[in-house]
Design a protein around this motif. Structure first.
Motif, PDB file in Angstrom:
ATOM      1  N   GLN A 288      24.368  25.020  31.958  1.00  0.00           N
ATOM      2  CA  GLN A 288      25.695  25.102  32.575  1.00  0.00           C
ATOM      3  C   GLN A 288      26.588  23.956  32.128  1.00  0.00           C
ATOM      4  O   GLN A 288      27.793  24.131  31.901  1.00  0.00           O
ATOM      5  N   TYR A 289      25.986  22.763  31.968  1.00  0.00           N
ATOM      6  CA  TYR A 289      26.780  21.624  31.492  1.00  0.00           C
ATOM      7  C   TYR A 289      27.373  21.923  30.121  1.00  0.00           C
ATOM      8  O   TYR A 289      28.580  21.716  29.891  1.00  0.00           O
ATOM      9  N   ASN A 292      30.099  24.652  30.161  1.00  0.00           N
ATOM     10  CA  ASN A 292      31.385  24.154  30.658  1.00  0.00           C
ATOM     11  C   ASN A 292      32.034  23.202  29.657  1.00  0.00           C
ATOM     12  O   ASN A 292      33.242  23.257  29.412  1.00  0.00           O
ATOM     13  N   SER A 295      33.255  25.104  26.346  1.00  0.00           N
ATOM     14  CA  SER A 295      34.072  26.312  26.512  1.00  0.00           C
ATOM     15  C   SER A 295      35.484  26.067  25.980  1.00  0.00           C
ATOM     16  O   SER A 295      36.144  25.087  26.344  1.00  0.00           O
TER      17      SER A 295
END
Length: 576
Positions: A288-289, A292, A295
Motif C-alpha cells: 500500500q505504501y 500510494n 501513483s
C-alpha cells in the motif's frame, strides 16, 4: 567522553562499536558523526530487534542520533510494547522444489527475454604480482564455490515455472588458463580476453554461474578474471568473496586446512524465509505504501538527448569520472549535519535538482540500490540480496535548499522503512506503462557505494584492480559515488545510444556547481541556482544570438527572390 549508563545504553554502545569498528562509544556520541550511514542504521535497527526485542522505525534513529537519547527511546518503546523479536532465519529441511528469491525471479524472467544478454554480468579483473601458488589458488576458488550454495545454484524450468537446483559441492569452479608471456602484443591480447570473458553469456539452466580465467603475463605477474551472474551475487558479496579467498589461500599455501567456520544458513534458506516472512499484513502494508507513493508518477524522465531514443533499449554504455574534492566534501558533511541528512541524501537532493532542471519536470523518480542485508544471519553469505528503491522527489513550489533537503530526508527514510518489498513486486503493483525503449518506473539511478571493494591479503602477492573492458549500463544515467578518504568519488555512466561524452561532462559540471551553491547558502531557492559555467553561458546567450549577417540590403525581398529564380530556375522554391 562519558561511559554509557545502565543496561540499555551499555548494550547499545556495544552494538555501535561493533558496527562502526570502534573501541569505545560514549553516551553523548552521535551515530552519524561517528561514521554511521543509512546502511549501518538499518543493520543497527535489525540488531536491536535481535538483542533487545525492540523494533524502531528508521526515523527514530535520525531524530535521536545521540546514544543516550536513542537509549531513552528504546526504554520507552519496551515499556509500551514489551520485547518483540523477529522470527529467526534457520537452515535445515527444505521444501522441494527450491524456490527463487523475489529478486532472482525477476532476473530469471529478464534472462528469458534475451538468453544471450550480458547486462547482468559482474566482471572482475585483478592483477596479481608475485609468486602465485596456482594449486592453492584453484583450491581456494573451489572451496568458495563448495561453501556457498548460491554460487552452485542453477535455474531450471518446467512449464514456464522456474525452480532452483544446486550443483554438488565438488563441482569445482571452472578456470581457463592463458599464457601471454613473451607475446609482443600481450597488452592488446589481455584486453581482448577481458572483453571476451565479460561478454560470454551464462546458461542459467546449466551453470555454474561463476567462472574464471587465469592469464599469465610472466612468472611473477598474472591477471585473474572472475565473472559472476548477478542472479547469484551482488556488491556486498564481493567483499565476502575477497575475505574468504584471502583466508583460504593463506591457509592452503601454508599446507593448512580450511579455516572458515561453517555457515549456519544458505541462500535457499533465505529465499524460503523471505516468501514466508513477506506475507499477510506486512506484505499488505508495504504494498500500500508503494502504491500510494508512486501513483501518478511520470512514466519517463524527459531528459534532452543527443539522439532519438531507439525503439529497443540499448545497454551499451560508457562513463566519465566524478570527483567531489575534499574541501567541497567537508562542506557537504557540514550541511548534512545541520539538516539531519546523510551525505547520500544531500547528494541525492542535488542530483534530483539537476535532473529537474534538465527535464523541466518537478516530479522526479530516481532508483537507489539498497544492500538489503539488515539481518545478521545473512551478512556472511554470497548471494543476490540487493533490492532497489524508487525514490520519488518533489521539487514543486520553488523549494529552498533547506526545504529540498528536508523533503529528500523524509522520502528516503520512508522508502527505507518499506524496503522489504522487492522492486519486482513494486513494478507489478504500480503497473507503469511498459515499453521496450526504457526501463519501468525510473531511468536514472544513484548508487551510493558503502561496500568497500574486495580486499585481498595474500602471502607473497600484491593485488590491484585491472581494466576489465566492460562497457554496459542498465539505465539512461547511472551516478555511482562513494566516500574515498576525505573526498567523494565515482563515475557517471550513460547510455551511449542517447548521449555524447561532452553532454555527460556538462551534466557532471552542473552537479558540482549545484553542490557548491548548496553549501554556500541553504536559504536560496534551488531553482534559481546558476548551473552554467561562464563559457557555456556566453555561448548560449551571446554567440547563438549573433544573427547579424551581410546581405544585399539595397534590394527588396521580391528582387532577391527574382535574382535567385534567374540563378537556379529548376530548384524547388517551396514544399508544403
Amino acid at each position: 567522553y562519558e561511559p554509557p549508563q545502565g543496561e540499555i545504553e551499555t548494550a547499545l554502545a556495544r552494538l555501535w562499536a561493533e558496527l562502526l569498528g570502534l573501541e569505545r562509544v560514549g553516551r553523548h556520541d552521535h551515530f552519524f558523526e561517528l561514521g554511521g550511514h543509512s546502511l549501518l542504521a538499518v543493520r543497527l535497527l535489525s540488531r536491536l530487534s535481535q538483542a533487545l526485542g525492540v523494533e524502531l522505525p528508521l526515523r527514530t534513529l535520525f531524530a535521536k542520533p545521540v546514544l543516550a537519547d536513542l537509549a531513552a527511546s528504546i526504554v520507552e518503546e519496551l515499556s509500551r510494547t514489551g520485547p518483540q523479536h523477529l522470527p529467526a532465519m534457520v537452515g535445515g529441511a527444505r521444501e522441494a522444489p527450491l524456490v527463487l528469491s523475489f529478486a532472482q525471479q525477476r532476473l530469471w524472467f529478464l534472462a528469458q527475454l534475451d538468453e544471450t544478454s550480458t547486462t547482468y554480468h559482474m566482471p572482475l579483473a585483478w592483477r596479481l604480482r608475485g609468486v602465485l601458488d596456482r594449486s592453492a589458488w584453484q583450491r581456494s576458488l573451489d572451496r568458495v564455490l563448495a561453501r556457498h550454495e548460491a554460487l552452485r545454484s542453477i535455474f531450471v524450468a518446467s512449464q514456464g515455472k522456474p525452480r532452483v537446483e544446486v550443483l554438488p559441492p565438488d563441482a569445482g569452479l571452472p578456470v581457463i588458463e592463458h599464457d601471454l608471456q613473451g607475446m609482443p602484443d600481450a597488452d592488446e591480447a589481455l584486453l581482448d580476453l577481458c572483453q571476451e570473458e565479460a561478454r560470454t553469456p551464462f546458461a542459467l539452466a546449466r551453470g555454474p554461474l561463476i567462472r574464471g580465467r587465469l592469464i599469465r603475463l610472466s612468472d611473477e605477474e598474472h591477471v585473474f578474471l572472475l565473472t559472476q551472474h548477478h542472479i547469484v551475487s551482488d556488491g556486498w558479496s564481493l567483499g565476502v568473496l575477497g575475505r574468504e579467498l584471502s583466508q583460504l589461500y593463506r591457509a592452503f599455501e601454508a599446507g593448512q586446512d580450511d579455516p572458515l567456520p561453517p555457515l549456519a544458513i544458505q541462500y535457499p534458506d533465505y529465499a524460503a524465509w523471505q516468501r514466508r516472512w513477506l506475507s499477510g499484513e506486512r506484505l499488505s502494508n508495504q504494498a500500500q505504501y508503494w502504491r500510494n507513493t508512486l501513483s501518478g508518477a511520470p512514466a519517463r524522465l524527459a531528459l534532452p538527448t543527443d539522439r532519438p531514443r531507439p525503439a529497443q533499449q540499448s545497454f551499451a554504455g560508457a562513463s566519465v569520472p566524478v570527483v567531489i574534492d575534499a574541501d567541497l566534501t567537508r562542506g557537504l558533511r557540514r550541511l548534512s549535519r545541520q539538516h539531519g541528512t546523510t551525505l547520500f541524501m544531500t547528494v541525492l537532493a542535488a542530483w534530483a535538482a539537476v535532473l529537474s532542471r534538465l527535464s523541466g519536470q518537478d516530479d522526479i523518480v530516481i532508483g537507489v540500490p539498497t544492500a538489503n542485508r539488515g539481518r545478521r544471519e545473512i551478512e556472511e553469505l554470497i548471494g543476490f540480496f540487493v533490492n532497489t528503491l524508487a525514490l520519488r522527489l518533489d521539487l514543486s513550489g520553488e523549494p529552498s535548499v533547506a526545504e529540498l533537503l528536508e523533503r529528500t530526508r523524509r522520502t528516503a527514510l520512508a522508502a527505507q522503512e518499506h524496503q522489504d518489498l522487492p522492486f519486482e513486486q513494486v513494478v507489478e503493483i504500480v503497473q507503469p506503462p511498459r515499453r521496450l525503449d526504457h526501463t519501468p518506473v525510473f531511468q536514472v539511478m544513484l548508487a551510493w557505494q558503502n561496500n568497500a571493494a574486495p580486499a585481498f591479503d595474500l602471502p607473497g602477492l600484491s593485488v590491484e584492480a585491472a581494466a576489465d573492458g566492460f562497457d554496459q549500463v542498465k539505465f539512461d544515467l547511472e551516478l555511482n559515488l562513494g566516500e574515498h578518504g576525505e573526498a567523494i568519488a565515482g563515475t557517471l555512466g550513460y547510455a551511449t545510444a542517447l548521449f555524447d561524452q561532452a553532454t555527460i561532462e556538462r551534466q557532471r559540471g552542473y552537479l558540482l556547481a549545484l553542490l557548491r551553491a548548496m553549501v554556500a547558502d541553504a536559504r536560496q531557492a534551488v531553482g534559481r541556482i546558476g548551473l552554467l559555467p561562464a563559457a557555456e553561458r556566453a555561448y548560449l546567450l551571446e554567440e547563438l544570438n549573433r544573427t547579424a549577417a551581410a546581405y544585399p540590403s539595397e534590394k527588396c525581398i521580391h528582387e532577391l527572390f527574382e535574382a535567385q529564380v534567374a540563378k537556379a530556375p529548376e530548384a524547388v522554391a517551396v514544399v508544403c
